[in-house]
Design a protein around this motif. Structure first.
Motif, PDB file in Angstrom:
ATOM      1  N   ARG A   1       0.845  -1.196   0.000  1.00 45.52           N
ATOM      2  CA  ARG A   1       0.000   0.000   0.000  1.00 45.52           C
ATOM      3  C   ARG A   1       0.879   1.245   0.000  1.00 45.52           C
ATOM      4  N   THR A   2       0.470   2.249  -0.733  1.00 48.97           N
ATOM      5  CA  THR A   2       1.175   3.523  -0.775  1.00 48.97           C
ATOM      6  C   THR A   2       0.786   4.348   0.444  1.00 48.97           C
ATOM      7  N   ARG A   3       1.784   4.906   1.120  1.00 48.34           N
ATOM      8  CA  ARG A   3       1.507   5.795   2.261  1.00 48.34           C
ATOM      9  C   ARG A   3       1.189   7.185   1.717  1.00 48.34           C
ATOM     10  N   ARG A   4       0.064   7.722   2.155  1.00 43.93           N
ATOM     11  CA  ARG A   4      -0.369   9.046   1.704  1.00 43.93           C
ATOM     12  C   ARG A   4      -0.841   9.858   2.894  1.00 43.93           C
ATOM     13  N   PRO A   5      -0.408  11.120   2.975  1.00 47.58           N
ATOM     14  CA  PRO A   5      -0.915  11.968   4.057  1.00 47.58           C
ATOM     15  C   PRO A   5      -2.388  12.296   3.822  1.00 47.58           C
ATOM     16  N   VAL A   6      -3.134  12.387   4.903  1.00 47.55           N
ATOM     17  CA  VAL A   6      -4.541  12.755   4.809  1.00 47.55           C
ATOM     18  C   VAL A   6      -4.659  14.141   4.179  1.00 47.55           C
ATOM     19  N   VAL A   7      -3.798  15.059   4.588  1.00 40.44           N
ATOM     20  CA  VAL A   7      -3.739  16.397   3.996  1.00 40.44           C
ATOM     21  C   VAL A   7      -2.271  16.693   3.696  1.00 40.44           C
TER      22      VAL A   7
ATOM     23  N   THR B   1       8.762   9.008   7.627  1.00 43.15           N
ATOM     24  CA  THR B   1       9.995   8.283   7.303  1.00 43.15           C
ATOM     25  C   THR B   1      11.174   9.240   7.161  1.00 43.15           C
ATOM     26  N   VAL B   2      11.075  10.446   7.718  1.00 39.22           N
ATOM     27  CA  VAL B   2      12.175  11.411   7.619  1.00 39.22           C
ATOM     28  C   VAL B   2      13.426  10.809   8.255  1.00 39.22           C
ATOM     29  N   PRO B   3      14.598  11.082   7.645  1.00 36.69           N
ATOM     30  CA  PRO B   3      15.843  10.442   8.110  1.00 36.69           C
ATOM     31  C   PRO B   3      16.151  10.652   9.586  1.00 36.69           C
ATOM     32  N   ASP B   4      15.919  11.846  10.108  1.00 34.79           N
ATOM     33  CA  ASP B   4      16.264  12.091  11.513  1.00 34.79           C
ATOM     34  C   ASP B   4      15.170  11.616  12.465  1.00 34.79           C
ATOM     35  N   GLY B   5      14.049  11.135  11.913  1.00 32.22           N
ATOM     36  CA  GLY B   5      12.968  10.619  12.741  1.00 32.22           C
ATOM     37  C   GLY B   5      12.152  11.697  13.425  1.00 32.22           C
ATOM     38  N   GLU B   6      12.409  12.944  13.126  1.00 36.96           N
ATOM     39  CA  GLU B   6      11.718  14.055  13.785  1.00 36.96           C
ATOM     40  C   GLU B   6      10.410  14.362  13.057  1.00 36.96           C
ATOM     41  N   PHE B   7       9.332  13.745  13.481  1.00 41.26           N
ATOM     42  CA  PHE B   7       8.012  13.985  12.905  1.00 41.26           C
ATOM     43  C   PHE B   7       7.499  15.316  13.440  1.00 41.26           C
TER      44      PHE B   7
ATOM     45  N   VAL C   1       3.864  15.153  19.484  1.00 45.21           N
ATOM     46  CA  VAL C   1       3.217  14.755  18.245  1.00 45.21           C
ATOM     47  C   VAL C   1       3.959  13.554  17.666  1.00 45.21           C
ATOM     48  N   VAL C   2       3.187  12.579  17.193  1.00 43.68           N
ATOM     49  CA  VAL C   2       3.759  11.364  16.613  1.00 43.68           C
ATOM     50  C   VAL C   2       2.986  11.019  15.341  1.00 43.68           C
ATOM     51  N   PRO C   3       3.611  10.277  14.427  1.00 44.03           N
ATOM     52  CA  PRO C   3       2.883   9.869  13.225  1.00 44.03           C
ATOM     53  C   PRO C   3       1.792   8.865  13.572  1.00 44.03           C
ATOM     54  N   GLY C   4       0.738   8.876  12.774  1.00 46.87           N
ATOM     55  CA  GLY C   4      -0.362   7.952  13.000  1.00 46.87           C
ATOM     56  C   GLY C   4      -0.996   7.532  11.690  1.00 46.87           C
ATOM     57  N   VAL C   5      -1.895   6.582  11.774  1.00 50.37           N
ATOM     58  CA  VAL C   5      -2.639   6.109  10.619  1.00 50.37           C
ATOM     59  C   VAL C   5      -4.110   6.404  10.862  1.00 50.37           C
TER      60      VAL C   5
ATOM     61  N   HIS D   1      -4.027   2.335  -0.218  1.00 52.26           N
ATOM     62  CA  HIS D   1      -3.278   3.334   0.545  1.00 52.26           C
ATOM     63  C   HIS D   1      -3.351   3.113   2.049  1.00 52.26           C
ATOM     64  N   VAL D   2      -2.325   3.631   2.708  1.00 48.34           N
ATOM     65  CA  VAL D   2      -2.336   3.832   4.153  1.00 48.34           C
ATOM     66  C   VAL D   2      -2.379   5.345   4.319  1.00 48.34           C
ATOM     67  N   TRP D   3      -3.488   5.856   4.854  1.00 45.73           N
ATOM     68  CA  TRP D   3      -3.674   7.301   5.004  1.00 45.73           C
ATOM     69  C   TRP D   3      -3.087   7.743   6.337  1.00 45.73           C
TER      70      TRP D   3
END
Length: 154
Positions: free
Chosen positions: A3-9, A17-23, A127-131, A138-140
């Motif tokens: 599944r393609t990861r897509r931001p809701v907005v 998946t940013v390299p430094d992990g800083e979401f 703040v942390v990433p979520g689904v 897709h994974v929104w």
């Protein structure tokens, strides 16, 4: 199938998946009055006291803030929000978080496993990433708020 990861907005937060992990949530800052906006503003400063003419630049928001308020969502959201009427309904927790440096309150869902009993006004959260939703393609992705020091929770 992958599944393609897509931001809701698009443009409201960094990729998880940013390299430094800083979401981070992404806002905009006016160069004329220094007001910060979230959701982002790309056309003109919304500050009525702004002298005008300032350029708007993307700016990452503070990764931590303090709980300003919270509640539980016990209803299935109406359209256009994704809600499968065949799936069992699971209540969720909404958190309003004060970002002191930006002078604003940002609303979002709590991380999975965090309920109203786990929160208190004034508590530090991050703040942390979520689904938000998964479908066949897709994974929104979205953002969530989690109490600081609970990284190992579900």
């Amino acid at each position: 199938m992958t599944r393609t990861r897509r931001p809701v907005v698009a443009g409201w937060f960094t990729d998880d998946t940013v390299p430094d992990g800083e979401f981070r949530l992404l806002g905009t800052r006016c160069s004329a009055c220094a007001a910060v906006f979230f959701p982002r503003e790309d056309d003109a400063c919304r500050n009525p006291a702004c002298p005008g003419g300032g350029a708007l630049a993307e700016t990452p928001l503070s990764p931590r803030g303090r709980v300003w308020s919270y509640t539980d969502g016990r209803y299935r959201p109406p359209a256009p929000y994704v809600s499968d009427p065949e799936a069992p309904w699971e209540p969720y927790t909404l958190v309003a978080v004060e970002l002191a440096a930006e002078g604003m309150v940002v609303l979002g869902q709590a991380a999975p496993g965090v309920g109203t009993a786990d929160l208190a006004v004034g508590m530090e959260v991050e703040v942390v990433p979520g689904v938000l939703h998964r479908d066949a393609e897709h994974v929104w992705t979205t953002w969530r708020w989690r109490p600081v020091g609970t990284e190992g929770r579900a």
